[in-house]
Design a protein around this motif. Structure first.
Motif, short mmCIF file in Angstrom:
data_model
loop_
_atom_site.label_atom_id
_atom_site.label_comp_id
_atom_site.label_asym_id
_atom_site.label_seq_id
_atom_site.Cartn_x
_atom_site.Cartn_y
_atom_site.Cartn_z
N HIS A 1 0.87 -1.19 0.00
CA HIS A 1 0.00 0.00 0.00
C HIS A 1 0.90 1.23 0.00
CE1 HIS A 1 -3.91 1.98 0.64
NE2 HIS A 1 -3.24 2.82 1.41
N PHE A 2 1.38 1.59 -1.17
CA PHE A 2 2.23 2.77 -1.34
C PHE A 2 1.97 3.29 -2.74
CE2 PHE A 2 4.65 -1.06 -2.33
CZ PHE A 2 5.19 -0.78 -3.58
N ALA A 3 2.45 4.49 -3.04
CA ALA A 3 2.07 5.08 -4.32
C ALA A 3 3.11 6.08 -4.80
CB ALA A 3 0.72 5.78 -4.19
N VAL A 4 3.05 6.31 -6.11
CA VAL A 4 3.75 7.43 -6.74
C VAL A 4 2.69 8.52 -6.92
CG1 VAL A 4 5.04 8.20 -8.76
CG2 VAL A 4 5.18 5.79 -8.02
N SER A 5 3.01 9.75 -6.56
CA SER A 5 2.05 10.85 -6.69
C SER A 5 2.66 11.97 -7.53
CB SER A 5 1.67 11.37 -5.29
OG SER A 5 0.82 12.49 -5.40
N ILE A 6 1.96 12.36 -8.58
CA ILE A 6 2.46 13.42 -9.48
C ILE A 6 1.31 14.38 -9.79
CG2 ILE A 6 3.45 13.93 -11.75
CD1 ILE A 6 4.65 11.14 -11.81
N ALA A 7 1.58 15.67 -9.63
CA ALA A 7 0.59 16.69 -10.00
C ALA A 7 1.27 17.75 -10.85
CB ALA A 7 0.01 17.34 -8.75
N GLY B 1 -1.59 4.86 5.99
CA GLY B 1 -0.18 5.22 5.86
C GLY B 1 0.29 5.72 4.51
N THR B 2 -0.62 6.11 3.65
CA THR B 2 -0.23 6.70 2.36
C THR B 2 -1.23 7.81 2.04
OG1 THR B 2 0.64 4.58 1.63
CG2 THR B 2 0.22 6.20 -0.09
N ALA B 3 -0.81 9.04 2.29
CA ALA B 3 -1.76 10.16 2.21
C ALA B 3 -2.40 10.28 0.83
CB ALA B 3 -1.06 11.46 2.61
N ALA B 4 -1.60 10.06 -0.22
CA ALA B 4 -2.15 10.21 -1.58
C ALA B 4 -3.29 9.21 -1.80
CB ALA B 4 -1.05 10.01 -2.62
N LEU B 5 -3.14 7.99 -1.25
CA LEU B 5 -4.20 6.99 -1.38
C LEU B 5 -5.36 7.28 -0.43
CD1 LEU B 5 -2.00 3.77 -1.85
CD2 LEU B 5 -3.42 4.88 -3.59
N ASP C 1 2.63 15.36 -0.87
CA ASP C 1 1.68 14.36 -0.34
C ASP C 1 0.27 14.61 -0.86
OD1 ASP C 1 3.57 13.15 1.52
OD2 ASP C 1 3.30 14.93 2.78
N PHE C 2 -0.11 15.91 -1.02
CA PHE C 2 -1.52 16.19 -1.28
C PHE C 2 -1.84 16.81 -2.64
CE2 PHE C 2 -0.22 19.96 1.45
CZ PHE C 2 -0.38 20.96 0.50
N ALA C 3 -0.82 17.23 -3.41
CA ALA C 3 -1.14 18.00 -4.63
C ALA C 3 -2.01 17.21 -5.60
CB ALA C 3 0.15 18.47 -5.31
N GLY D 1 -9.26 27.11 5.77
CA GLY D 1 -8.61 27.98 4.77
C GLY D 1 -8.13 27.18 3.57
N GLU D 2 -7.76 27.92 2.52
CA GLU D 2 -7.25 27.29 1.30
C GLU D 2 -5.92 26.61 1.60
OE1 GLU D 2 -6.09 28.87 -3.13
OE2 GLU D 2 -7.53 30.03 -1.96
N LEU D 3 -5.67 25.46 0.97
CA LEU D 3 -4.38 24.76 1.17
C LEU D 3 -3.26 25.57 0.53
CD1 LEU D 3 -4.62 20.93 0.43
CD2 LEU D 3 -4.36 22.10 2.62
N PRO D 4 -2.18 25.83 1.27
CA PRO D 4 -1.05 26.54 0.68
C PRO D 4 -0.10 25.55 -0.01
CG PRO D 4 -0.64 26.17 2.99
CD PRO D 4 -1.98 25.54 2.69
#
Ligand code: IPD
Ligand code: CA
Ligand code: CA
Length: 268
Positions: free
Chosen positions: A101-107, A190-194, A216-218, A237-240
């Motif tokens: 349970h892990f991931a690659v995250s790209i934005a 344990g994987t915020a993107a998921l 982690d969140f984009a 508030g808006e996410l910075p």
């Protein structure tokens, strides 16, 4: 780039980069011989650095003028017009312990606004994608947030930053407050993107964490909003584009969750 259109090459590049990086991660995953010779920490470091280099090389080859911000090495200018935000391995602790349970995250962000997000779990073959104005998808299936409007109908996700002090206590306190609203349960995978993908998919009514970074969140943030949900920091508030608290929800639970998490902000 016009709002919400014209991101096909960008989108394909992001998916290909995520999947190539995922192959690299799998080549290190559960390699017990390597763990014995190198140790878990070194192996994970090798895996995420190699994955990030692969992603950066592919993006730079197609978009040489774009900035890249990655967790490991890429320190792209966050004020750049086009900025790629990359976590080459989200879920390090799961990866190190052999949990698939892990991931690659790209934005990709344009003037700070997410245009597309890709979250790829190579061990499970789960591909989550979103494009601004184009919806969010899991392996081609359209995602929608859940419809529960009260806490006592909801499963809530959370995460702990690596902190073992006041921030951890604040998280435990907020979990207790959620249970006092009679929620169905708490999950910490344990994987915020998921986790954000789980909100987008209607599995969690809401997810909160008291410290995440843009990588982690984009991508996951766009999954949630494109699935009809809401994402803010833990005070509403808006996410910075820097380290932040985060609350993602189906929208209907947002204010109820805010009343639980906002009172903890500032206690660490
Ligand atoms: C972590 C994971 C985890 C979250 C942590 C993050 P990493 O990212 O997303 O779920 O609770 O706050 O730092 O270190 O595995 O890339
Ligand atoms: Ca991460
Ligand atoms: Ca990471």
């Amino acid at each position: 780039m016009k709002k919400g259109v014209g991101v096909n090459v960008e989108f394909e590049t992001a998916v290909q980069a995520a999947q190539e990086a995922g192959q690299i991660l799998l080549s290190y995953f559960r390699m017990e011989a390597n763990v014995r010779t190198k140790g878990i920490a070194d192996l994970v470091t090798d895996a995420d650095v190699a994955a990030e280099r692969c992603i950066a090389a592919r993006i730079s080859a197609v978009f040489p003028g774009h900035a890249i911000l990655g967790e490991e090495e890429q320190s792209g200018d966050t004020t750049a017009e086009y900025l790629w935000v990359v976590d080459p391995l989200d879920g390090t602790t799961n990866f190190a312990h052999g949990l698939p349970h892990f991931a690659v995250s790209i934005a990709l962000l344009h003037h700070g606004q997410p245009q597309l997000g890709v979250v790829w779990n190579p061990a499970r073959g789960d591909l989550y994608t979103a494009r601004l104005g184009g919806g969010a998808f899991h392996n081609g299936r359209r995602l929608r947030v859940s419809s529960e409007a009260t806490m006592d109908q909801s499963l809530i996700g959370t995460g702990f930053y690596y902190d073992r002090g006041a921030m951890m206590e604040a998280t435990l306190g907020a979990i207790g407050d959620c249970f006092r609203q009679n929620i169905h349960g708490i999950r910490r995978f344990g994987t915020a993107a998921l986790d954000l993908a789980h909100v987008a998919d209607g599995l969690y009514g809401a997810f909160f964490e008291f410290q995440l970074s843009p990588w982690d969140f984009a991508a996951g943030q766009l999954l949630v909003t494109e699935a009809g949900g809401r994402v803010t920091d833990c005070t509403g508030g808006e996410l910075p584009l820097r380290k932040s608290t985060i609350l993602a929800s189906n929208g209907l639970l947002h204010d109820q969750m805010l009343s639980i998490v906002s009172r903890r902000v500032g206690t660490w």
